[in-house]
Design an enzyme around this catalytic site. Sequence first.
Site, PDB file in Angstrom:
ATOM      1  N   ARG A 137      -3.336   5.813  12.089  1.00 18.12           N
ATOM      2  CA  ARG A 137      -3.751   6.050  10.700  1.00 18.12           C
ATOM      3  C   ARG A 137      -4.247   7.477  10.525  1.00 18.12           C
ATOM      4  NH1 ARG A 137      -4.715   1.263   8.154  1.00 18.12           N
ATOM      5  NH2 ARG A 137      -4.326   2.523   6.297  1.00 18.12           N
ATOM      6  N   PRO A 154      -5.913  -1.721  -1.186  1.00 18.19           N
ATOM      7  CA  PRO A 154      -7.168  -2.405  -1.529  1.00 18.19           C
ATOM      8  C   PRO A 154      -7.935  -2.834  -0.278  1.00 18.19           C
ATOM      9  CG  PRO A 154      -5.402  -3.178  -2.932  1.00 18.19           C
ATOM     10  CD  PRO A 154      -4.767  -2.313  -1.880  1.00 18.19           C
ATOM     11  N   GLU A 155      -9.207  -2.456  -0.235  1.00 23.13           N
ATOM     12  CA  GLU A 155     -10.086  -2.838   0.866  1.00 23.13           C
ATOM     13  C   GLU A 155     -11.193  -3.722   0.305  1.00 23.13           C
ATOM     14  OE1 GLU A 155     -11.261   0.556   3.221  1.00 23.13           O
ATOM     15  OE2 GLU A 155      -9.352   1.580   2.873  1.00 23.13           O
ATOM     16  N   HIS A 205       4.153  -4.016 -13.232  1.00 28.69           N
ATOM     17  CA  HIS A 205       4.805  -4.650 -12.090  1.00 28.69           C
ATOM     18  C   HIS A 205       4.269  -6.067 -11.847  1.00 28.69           C
ATOM     19  CE1 HIS A 205       6.524  -0.713 -11.210  1.00 28.69           C
ATOM     20  NE2 HIS A 205       5.315  -0.202 -11.303  1.00 28.69           N
ATOM     21  N   LYS A 244     -10.273  -8.739   3.184  1.00 35.80           N
ATOM     22  CA  LYS A 244      -9.354  -8.272   2.145  1.00 35.80           C
ATOM     23  C   LYS A 244      -8.625  -9.418   1.447  1.00 35.80           C
ATOM     24  CE  LYS A 244      -8.462  -4.100   4.901  1.00 35.80           C
ATOM     25  NZ  LYS A 244      -7.428  -3.261   5.545  1.00 35.80           N
ATOM     26  N   ARG A 281       4.575  -2.252  -5.056  1.00 37.86           N
ATOM     27  CA  ARG A 281       5.370  -2.152  -3.833  1.00 37.86           C
ATOM     28  C   ARG A 281       5.692  -3.505  -3.201  1.00 37.86           C
ATOM     29  NH1 ARG A 281       3.773   2.782  -0.044  1.00 37.86           N
ATOM     30  NH2 ARG A 281       5.864   2.214   0.671  1.00 37.86           N
TER      31      ARG A 281
END
Length: 263
Positions: free
Chosen positions: A250, A2-3, A93, A59, A112
Amino acid sequence: MPELPDVETFKRYLDATSLHQRISGVDVRSAYVLKGVSARELAGELKGRCFESSRRHGKHLFVRADGDVWLRLHFGMTGSLHYFKHEKQAPTHVRVLFVFANNYRLAFDDQRKFGQVGLLEDVDEFLRKRALGPDALDIDLAKFKEKLARHRGAVKTILLNQKLIAGIGNIYADEILFRARIHPATQVSALKEKTVAKLFRAARDILKKAIEAKADMDRMPKSWLLPHRGKGGKCPRCGRELRSSKIGGRTTWFCPHCQRRAL
């Protein structure tokens, strides 16, 4: 991961579903995501309160409860929010569940478990301690130019540095550079003033349009890099094959024809 557009979408979702409702309980199903607070403390501080407002910076999402207690949410790689009533509607989750007096629930879902949930008294102090830069949608052109002029390195790496500008991540950095026709490995020192201004405009436009699309990849324009980003992808401008390389650790996608490297 998520950005800024994703987190702004989460903010608006929370505002539309979960403000001004009494919190009857907090169910921590995975204490792993808690940072600086125990499950008992989180529940004790929030039970009986209402979420009154929210604030996003980069973020991070901050939610103010009455009594000036701030809930801090960071979504890591797979975090999201889900508002529902019946347990059968719960996401897969759930790590922390905020239960409201009307029997609806707000879930912090994170497959995660790289996300973070915590409590704060002062958001500005938290931002100072983390040394986070200005939000990518709050910074003006003059400050943007100043940030770039004071640092060296590849332009992609600079855009990803949250201590310089907060909110831009790997995917949207690629999109912004594609829009501005700048090779991601170009050194910031090689950018002319008019190119920096073009980069600034591209960043604002891409982030705003991504928010309008609710950060949904399926709603992104086909003229963007995002729908074509990946192995075998073709440039939506020239039709040539996209390339990838590692920049700042990246994976970076770009069109070598449309994004020529400045010399």
